[in-house]
Design a protein around this motif. Structure first.
Motif, PDB file in Angstrom:
ATOM      1  N   TRP A  42      11.602  78.476  89.098  1.00 32.76           N
ATOM      2  CA  TRP A  42      12.048  79.871  89.097  1.00 32.76           C
ATOM      3  C   TRP A  42      11.321  80.749  90.128  1.00 32.76           C
ATOM      4  O   TRP A  42      11.945  81.579  90.780  1.00 32.76           O
ATOM      5  N   PRO A  43       9.994  80.615  90.359  1.00 30.50           N
ATOM      6  CA  PRO A  43       9.337  81.447  91.381  1.00 30.50           C
ATOM      7  C   PRO A  43       9.825  81.178  92.808  1.00 30.50           C
ATOM      8  O   PRO A  43       9.637  82.003  93.691  1.00 30.50           O
TER       9      PRO A  43
ATOM     10  N   VAL B 248      16.068  83.366  98.513  1.00 31.84           N
ATOM     11  CA  VAL B 248      16.910  84.531  98.804  1.00 31.84           C
ATOM     12  C   VAL B 248      16.458  85.203 100.099  1.00 31.84           C
ATOM     13  O   VAL B 248      17.289  85.592 100.933  1.00 31.84           O
ATOM     14  N   ILE B 249      15.153  85.316 100.304  1.00 28.21           N
ATOM     15  CA  ILE B 249      14.638  85.906 101.544  1.00 28.21           C
ATOM     16  C   ILE B 249      15.036  85.062 102.744  1.00 28.21           C
ATOM     17  O   ILE B 249      15.428  85.584 103.790  1.00 28.21           O
ATOM     18  N   GLN B 250      14.956  83.744 102.625  1.00 32.97           N
ATOM     19  CA  GLN B 250      15.376  82.870 103.723  1.00 32.97           C
ATOM     20  C   GLN B 250      16.863  83.007 103.998  1.00 32.97           C
ATOM     21  O   GLN B 250      17.285  83.003 105.157  1.00 32.97           O
ATOM     22  N   LEU B 251      17.667  83.138 102.964  1.00 34.88           N
ATOM     23  CA  LEU B 251      19.100  83.313 103.138  1.00 34.88           C
ATOM     24  C   LEU B 251      19.404  84.610 103.876  1.00 34.88           C
ATOM     25  O   LEU B 251      20.172  84.628 104.840  1.00 34.88           O
TER      26      LEU B 251
ATOM     27  N   ALA C 200      15.180  77.803  78.197  1.00 38.22           N
ATOM     28  CA  ALA C 200      14.807  76.688  79.069  1.00 38.22           C
ATOM     29  C   ALA C 200      14.951  77.076  80.540  1.00 38.22           C
ATOM     30  O   ALA C 200      14.117  76.709  81.375  1.00 38.22           O
ATOM     31  N   LEU C 201      15.988  77.837  80.876  1.00 37.14           N
ATOM     32  CA  LEU C 201      16.195  78.264  82.255  1.00 37.14           C
ATOM     33  C   LEU C 201      15.137  79.267  82.690  1.00 37.14           C
ATOM     34  O   LEU C 201      14.620  79.188  83.803  1.00 37.14           O
ATOM     35  N   SER C 202      14.793  80.195  81.829  1.00 39.76           N
ATOM     36  CA  SER C 202      13.814  81.223  82.203  1.00 39.76           C
ATOM     37  C   SER C 202      12.405  80.659  82.315  1.00 39.76           C
ATOM     38  O   SER C 202      11.562  81.240  82.989  1.00 39.76           O
TER      39      SER C 202
END
Length: 73
Positions: free
Chosen positions: A18-19, A25-28, A11-13
């Motif tokens: 998810w995209p 991560v790039i913004q962080l 269910a998580l994958s």
């Protein structure tokens, strides 16, 4: 218990958000790099370039205005 964990992983994958994780991560990472520079920029302008506080605030305000315009675009 193992079956339950496997169902949760499937269910998580397959989650629709998810995209968006790489973008976050790039913004962080860019924020970690950019924010300290933004904090010390006025100090640099005053100490190294010997600009007046009025000119420094005008430069920073122009940067914020440019950010607002690009945010709308």
């Amino acid at each position: 218990m193992d079956q339950n964990l496997q169902r949760r992983w499937i269910a998580l994958s397959n989650a629709p958000w998810w995209p968006a994780v790489p973008v976050l991560v790039i913004q962080l990472v860019s924020g970690i790099w950019y924010i300290p520079q933004l904090s010390f920029f006025p100090i640099y302008l005053e100490e190294e370039l010997l600009l007046t506080p009025v000119l420094i605030s005008a430069l920073i305000s122009a940067g914020h205005a440019a950010g607002m315009v690009s945010g709308v675009v």
